[in-house]
Design a protein around this motif. Structure first.
Motif, short mmCIF file in Angstrom:
data_model
loop_
_atom_site.label_atom_id
_atom_site.label_comp_id
_atom_site.label_asym_id
_atom_site.label_seq_id
_atom_site.Cartn_x
_atom_site.Cartn_y
_atom_site.Cartn_z
N VAL A 87 25.43 48.41 49.17
CA VAL A 87 24.82 47.12 48.82
C VAL A 87 24.49 46.34 50.10
N VAL A 88 25.44 46.30 51.02
CA VAL A 88 25.21 45.54 52.26
C VAL A 88 24.06 46.18 53.05
N ALA A 115 24.48 37.24 46.06
CA ALA A 115 25.93 37.03 46.02
C ALA A 115 26.57 38.39 45.72
N VAL A 116 27.40 38.85 46.65
CA VAL A 116 28.10 40.12 46.43
C VAL A 116 29.45 39.79 45.81
N VAL A 117 29.55 39.99 44.51
CA VAL A 117 30.73 39.57 43.76
C VAL A 117 31.70 40.75 43.67
N LEU A 118 32.94 40.52 44.07
CA LEU A 118 33.87 41.64 44.20
C LEU A 118 34.81 41.78 43.00
N ASP A 119 34.41 41.20 41.86
CA ASP A 119 35.34 41.19 40.72
C ASP A 119 35.65 42.58 40.15
N ARG A 120 34.81 43.56 40.44
CA ARG A 120 35.13 44.90 39.94
C ARG A 120 36.02 45.69 40.90
N LEU A 121 36.19 45.16 42.09
CA LEU A 121 37.11 45.79 43.05
C LEU A 121 38.46 45.11 42.88
#
Lengths: 466, 452
Positions: free
Chosen positions: B52-53, B84-90
């Motif tokens: 993604v990055v 917005a890179v959302v990290l809720d699945r990590l």
């Protein structure tokens, strides 16, 4: 050789008597406690931040590297001027500038010995916790450069946890204050990055240290075992029982014998290992903790457990531990200290493997280790006059580090990379890790003048291009 | 612009799967100081974060790493935000090595969820920032969140053993490791803790842990004068006592927390927590009760073991007890010399009084951290006036060798007041670090110190 114009300039900055450049004098500054040697081109004694900044600026003008030096106790070659240049000796900047009890901070110069600092704080009721075994001769500035540990770090952490700010002379000669007495200074945590940078980011000339009240009480125990396994199992059992002793130190039979011969602190000569355990904190439960630990030691096979009755007995136990390297030095012309670290529970296994390495290379390897934090110090004994032996020692050392990494550990717990472990860096770091660290180096020292040639292997790409 | 956004969206969908990329109305809740990203992406693995990055970098898109979103008011208004890179699945525990007192956890796991898992083995991570139910491990590290118990345990920098970070160029690196002592190269963990996502995205962290104490208890008291409470704090700091936390409460905070702590009085408050064996905790409860009496506390109460954890949860989240939605408030953190903590608490209260703002001020006494929250009702003075008031408070903090940082404020106010203040020493090094790690300025641009 550096230009005589530089030497003249150095003399103007620090005074004639504070620059050494005679061949005999320089011989004395070509080594530290590691095994390599390289002569500097000049040695300068600095007495103030301004002098250090002046010397560094002069080095910049002439494009000459510089290496800060404290007590010279470094075990990985960090203080050896590998690319020549100027050694900046910090040992005369050795004053406590302030003990600020109301703010639990002290400001201290980097040339002060660690133990001296502790001795000055104790009468005031305070302590500085990082306590490397070399504390008698190791300076606080050196501790900062190496992020030194010590027996107390299982509970209290290492130098980085106790250094909150620095005055630094950056590699271009600029003076900067980073961090400070107050918490959470805005911006990147440059203090945190500087600690442990082995002199490659510049020179610290003032340290803001956290000081803590001396504990209400301390209890020190010595447990004696007929097998190393039992000793290390006890350590795991103590941790599993939810206790956090200040220290959990072990040494093996060869070390014990060497220590007894030189210091006579009452360790039995026929045991396999001794475990020194110290608990500290509020007095109210120390007796109980000591009892619980004694029971655990016995349950895990200790043949005897002694509790130090007074300060003198406690001091004797610690003299034994702190004197271990020195005592071993009496029985061998030279030794290589390994500094691998493994997760604590892997200790028994790694110790067995270290013994196998000793057999394989036909080398004697006594062991001292910080059992609480999994940091082991196998001491590989040899004779430096024998080149073949030295080659074997280096191979054995590397193999021990490989073992540590295989078990989830790393190549250095507290002695640093320096010259010694440059090749071993690839055991723990890939190309991206090495490159990102070199980026940080470049941000601090774009001209690569601060202690060059240390820590990092050349990135692959560059190596192939060359 | 839109075709480029669409192209990036498709690329991100290839990486994480269609359901995990959104645009349109879904992004509304992800605006930072009014700057809204065009896309949200929810990667589920280290590799996906990296891809993604990389994809964002190729598209020249600016990214905002997003954990629980609890510290999004911290810092200056973003210069740009595209994704917005959302990290809720990590949000998984990677490895809990209880025997070696460490845990490795993905960055998007919430602190409270982590603590539940650790508690099952009677261990804990002694970091206690507010909003622990929402705040994620990665977000806490990036924002260097802390709470009252930093007094005894320190902050994130003291507990992180290792990290995985995705750099702005998409490369994945590991910093540190799993062992307590580690000097194999530079201490890269420190570079990323508190860097607010400006040098990359923290994607995993390994922490050192502590065994849970056998018992906890607290003592709380109310004093007529701030000086009396501050005097008690100074006495404790010059003693062998080892409280876990000491929170100093301003007048309004005492009113807000009175019911929780069982304090039925007005004045300045001090609430202290102890952890350890029954013997040491009982002794400290005794000693502190005496100390409070000597300092002429109006009332003193002891808080039992069972009530201590919930009480402290309320104490660290005291600003949640204030009415009004978040955008209409200013929150700031002041870090100063320990011995000046009470002075700054008083100065922060007086700023509120001067402008007739409701709010609350508390301090981690013994750590030099003051937290202030001001509610901006319709009666509030213009932002210029507030900004100059805060500027004055910042100068007071600077006189105490410290700083004042905005943790949340209306955008209009931020236009008048830099969130961090003037950069201090070695700012050139910081700028070079940013330029070397993120040459195109795509990671959280503009929010950090000095425009970084």
């Amino acid at each position: 050789m550096i230009a005589s114009a530089l030497v003249r300039e150095l003399r103007q900055i620090v005074g004639k008597e504070n620059v050494l450049d005679s061949s005999v004098d320089l011989q004395l500054y070509k080594y530290d406690a590691y095994l390599e040697e390289r002569r500097p081109d000049a040695v300068v004694f600095a007495h103030s931040t301004e002098e250090v900044a002046g010397v560094v600026k002069a080095c910049n003008k002439f494009g000459v590297p510089f290496v800060p030096r404290g007590g010279g106790t470094n075990l990985s070659g960090g203080t050896i001027p590998f690319k020549g240049g100027v050694v900046i000796e910090m040992i005369r900047m050795n004053q406590i500038l302030e003990v600020d009890r109301a703010n639990l901070r002290a400001r201290v110069q980097p040339g002060m010995f660690n133990l001296e600092f502790g001795n000055a704080l104790a009468p005031l009721g305070y302590q500085y916790l990082p306590d490397p075994a070399s504390q008698k001769a190791a300076t606080l500035g050196g501790n900062v450069a190496e992020n030194s540990g010590g027996p107390h770090c299982f509970k209290y952490g290492v130098t980085t946890n106790h250094v909150l700010g620095l005055t630094v002379v950056l590699p271009d000669g600029q003076v900067a204050k980073i961090g400070g007495k107050a918490p959470d200074v805005p911006g990147y945590d440059l203090t945190g990055v500087f600690v442990g940078s082995e002199g490659t980011f510049g020179i610290c000339t003032e340290i803001v240290a956290r000081i803590m009240h001396l504990p209400d009480g301390v209890k020190t125990l010595l447990a004696i075992y007929d097998s190393i396994e039992e000793g290390s199992e006890t350590v795991s059992a103590i941790v599993a029982a939810g206790m956090v002793p200040a220290t959990l130190e072990m040494m093996d039979q060869l070390v014990i014998q060497a220590v007894e011969e030189s210091i006579h602190c009452g360790f039995p000569l026929d045991c396999a290992t001794v475990l020194i355990i110290e608990v500290d904190g509020l007095k109210d439960d120390l007796e109980q903790q000591a009892k619980a630990i004694t029971d655990l030691c016995r349950a895990h096979g200790a043949r005897e457990v002694r509790v130090a009755k007074d300060d003198a007995e406690r001091a004797a136990l610690w003299a034994g531990r702190r004197g271990a390297f020195g005592a071993v030095a009496r029985i061998t012309p030279s030794y290589l200290v390994c500094d691998g670290t493994v997760p604590r529970t892997a200790l028994p296994k790694v110790l067995r493997k270290v013994a196998e390495v000793g057999k394989k290379y036909n080398l004697q390897i006594p062991n001292v280790f910080h059992a609480g934090d999994g940091n082991l110090h196998p001491l590989i004994l040899f004779d430096w006059r024998d080149a073949e032996q030295k080659a074997r020692v280096m191979k054995a050392g590397m193999e021990i580090l490989e073992l540590c990494v295989q078990m989830g550990g790393t190549i250095s717990g507290e002695h640093g990379v320096g010259l010694e472990k440059i090749d071993a860096m690839r055991l723990v770091h890939g190309e991206a890790e090495i490159r990102s660290q070199l980026r940080v180096k470049k941000a601090f020292d774009p001209r690569n003048l601060a202690n060059p040639g240390k820590m990092f292997p050349i990135p692959e790409e560059v190596r192939h291009a060359a | 612009m839109q075709p480029e956004v669409d192209r990036l969206k498709r690329r991100l969908e290839e990486i994480v799967g269609k359901p995990h990329v959104s645009d349109g109305p879904a992004v509304a809740g992800f605006a930072v100081d009014g700057v809204s990203p065009a896309l949200l992406v929810h990667p589920a693995s280290q590799e996906e974060v990296s891809s993604v990055v990389t994809a964002c970098g190729e598209a020249g898109a600016a990214i905002i790493p997003w954990g629980g979103g609890t510290a999004m008011g911290l810092g200056n208004r973003p210069a740009r935000a595209d994704v917005a890179v959302v990290l809720d699945r990590l949000n998984r525990i990677v490895e809990f090595d209880a025997a070696n007192l460490n845990v490795s956890v993905e960055a998007g796991m919430r602190l409270a969820d982590l603590e539940v898992e650790l508690g099952k083995q009677r261990q804990f991570l002694p970091i206690d920032p507010p909003a622990e139910g929402k705040a994620t491990v990665g977000g806490i590290l990036a924002a260097n969140g802390s709470g009252p118990c930093r007094l005894l345990y320190g902050t994130a920098r003291d507990w992180v053993l290792g990290m995985r970070v995705v750099l702005p160029n998409g490369q994945r690196i590991r910093c540190g490791g799993k062992v307590i002592k580690n000097v194999s190269g530079y201490d890269m963990n420190k570079l990323f803790i508190g860097s607010l996502g400006t040098l990359g995205i923290i994607s995993e962290a390994t922490f050192k842990l502590l065994p849970l104490p056998a018992v906890r208890a607290s003592v709380a008291g109310v004093f007529a004068e701030l000086g009396q409470a501050a005097g008690a704090v100074a006495k404790v700091l010059d003693s062998v006592l080892l409280p876990e936390a000491m929170e100093l409460l301003g007048l309004d905070a005492v009113t807000l927390l009175g019911p929780t702590l069982g304090l039925d009085a007005t004045g300045y408050g001090l609430v202290v927590s102890f952890a350890g064996s029954r013997e040491t905790v009982e002794r400290q409860v005794r000693d502190f009760t005496g100390l409070f009496r000597d300092a002429k506390a109006r009332v003193t109460t002891a808080v039992s073991d069972e009530r201590t954890a919930p009480a402290w949860k309320t104490v660290r989240n005291v600003f949640d007890l204030l009415p009004g939605p978040p955008p209409e408030r200013i929150t700031c953190k002041i870090g100063v010399l320990i011995s000046r903590t009470a002075d700054l608490l008083a100065a922060a209260e007086s700023l509120g009084r001067r402008h007739r703002l409701r709010g609350a001020v508390t301090a981690h006494a013994g750590s030099g951290v003051v937290r202030a929250c001001y509610l901006l009702g319709p009666e509030a003075p213009p932002v210029e006036v507030l900004a100059s008031g805060l500027e004055e408070l910042r100068r007071e903090a600077e006189k105490a060798e410290g700083s004042l940082v905005l943790q949340g404020a209306p955008v209009a106010l931020k236009a008048h007041l830099d969130a961090w203040g003037k950069p201090g020493g070695a700012f050139d090094v910081m700028r070079r670090l940013k330029a070397d790690f993120d040459p195109r300025g795509l990671c959280n641009p503009g929010r950090f110190l000095g425009g970084i």
